[in-house]
Design an enzyme around this catalytic site. Sequence first.
Site, PDB file in Angstrom:
ATOM      1  N   CYS A  58      -2.090   1.099   8.671  1.00 25.69           N
ATOM      2  CA  CYS A  58      -2.540  -0.056   7.878  1.00 25.69           C
ATOM      3  C   CYS A  58      -1.883   0.126   6.443  1.00 25.69           C
ATOM      4  O   CYS A  58      -2.215  -0.702   5.850  1.00 25.69           O
ATOM      5  CB  CYS A  58      -4.128  -0.078   8.094  1.00 25.69           C
ATOM      6  N   HIS A 111      -6.930  -9.292   7.010  1.00 21.89           N
ATOM      7  CA  HIS A 111      -6.085  -7.893   7.237  1.00 21.89           C
ATOM      8  C   HIS A 111      -5.144  -7.856   8.439  1.00 21.89           C
ATOM      9  O   HIS A 111      -5.575  -7.417   9.598  1.00 21.89           O
ATOM     10  CB  HIS A 111      -7.329  -6.896   7.240  1.00 21.89           C
TER      11      HIS A 111
END
Lengths: 129, 392
Positions: free
Chosen positions: B93, B340
């Site tokens: 991430c 995201h």
Amino acid sequence: MISPRYHREIPQRYRLEAGKCKQCGNISFPPRLVCPKCKSKSFETVQLGREGKILTFTIIRVGPDKFSKETPYVVAIIELNDGVRLTAQVSDCDVDKVAIGDKVKLVFRKIQDEGKSGLHCYGYKAVLT
Amino acid sequence: MLNEMKSRFAGKDVAVIGVGMTKFGELWKKSLRDIFVEASLKAIENSGVDHIDSMYVGTMSGGLFVGQEHIGAVMADYLGVAPIPATRVESACASGGAAFRQAYFEVASGHSEIVLAGGVEKMTDGADVTEALAAAADQEYEVYNGITFPGLYAMIARAHMHQYKTTREQLAHVAVKNHKNGSMNPNAQFRSPVTLEQVMKATMVADPLRLLDCSPVSDGGAAVIVCSVDYAKKLKKPYVKVVASAQASDTIALHSRESLTALKCVSVAADKAYKQAGLKPSDINFAEVHDCFTIAEIVVTEDLGFFEKGLGGAAAENGSTAIGGKIPINTSGGLKSKGHPVGATGVAQIIELYEQLTGNSGERQVKNAKYGLAQNMGGSGASCIIHILEAV
């Protein structure tokens, strides 16, 4: 036929074999080639004790496809009595009655199925003691 | 000590001179490459440069999400910039932050004049997203036993609640605040405010985390143009200066960490970043932090030194992290509300810093902001990348 990937992990998953650093005594589970504490590369194989306690946990309500038929299930971080920490499901329990600090014992269980042919994969789960 | 640390950094001063992003959300009509190219063209146009020398693309898993690897080449090809060097960068991430950091190094070292740093992810093309994201954890010793990413952060949340008496309501306040900020961001996936009650009653995903504690599954791309401060001055365009770039790693498995309630990768990277910039946490005017789950924002704001350990929840509850508060956190809406798309997130954080520091954030503008901090995190905290940008 089981896959090489699965076969490699059998000593850890079935028998809780860990690597104890010959220099500083730190136990790595799974075994490592370099001790994270003292950087030594010399280990002896030891078998972990199966008793410990729950440090934290969650109840998985939405699981990955592989585990979706098993929800809700508890996953916990467990500290074994010899200090080693690991992640395991807590089985055979009322999911709403598990608490931080609960004493547990690791038992041999089926964990999941591998690949399209659905080979059974085993390992450790915890049960409350 | 500070001067000694600063003097060790001998490279060129680095600037961000242009930014571009797609809207984040479920972009059914756009492919992975379309999304990246759209964001990159916007950044190139916004910066006014006539070429780029090199590019970095942050992507967590083109392979698992759409079966595409070799992302650097794909994107250089479709952006029409081949044969320039194009490299895909991956740190789960934190891939976007890592891509930006590589661009920073390449410019600081003098190796290239103008570098594009981008990030992209296409998560809604039918992959098992929970399984793909779980690849950022320890596959053999966490994921094998049935844990998920919401589950990992849920275990951090429960430990934090146990140790510091952080409340379920305090977690919910993070979501409420970030949705409010996101409602003012035209690029956000969710522009709808949520109430405390809605968060508290949302579907349980992994106790104690509910659906509205989790960042969404998103498609999106973001890109920025990086060059030296000297070159930026020649272009006579608004720019911001990069005053710190830092990174740290930790054990891949959450269970092997020294603490289950602190993220060491964050505090280590933050310490390095503050030293490089010659700043203290109290000098930072606002920050974009990696709120993949509400608990992450609470723990990260503590480990960045904005609040005492254990008081991150109270800070979210009492308005300290709202726009107008002591230190506004996630003015963009954060991962929670802006969305995201994993590889794009770290670059989108840099874009929010750029927009704030150049006074272009409209109704979510932080007044008189001089220093903004971006904190991008991989996995359950096995990697962390921090940048500090300064208005000029």
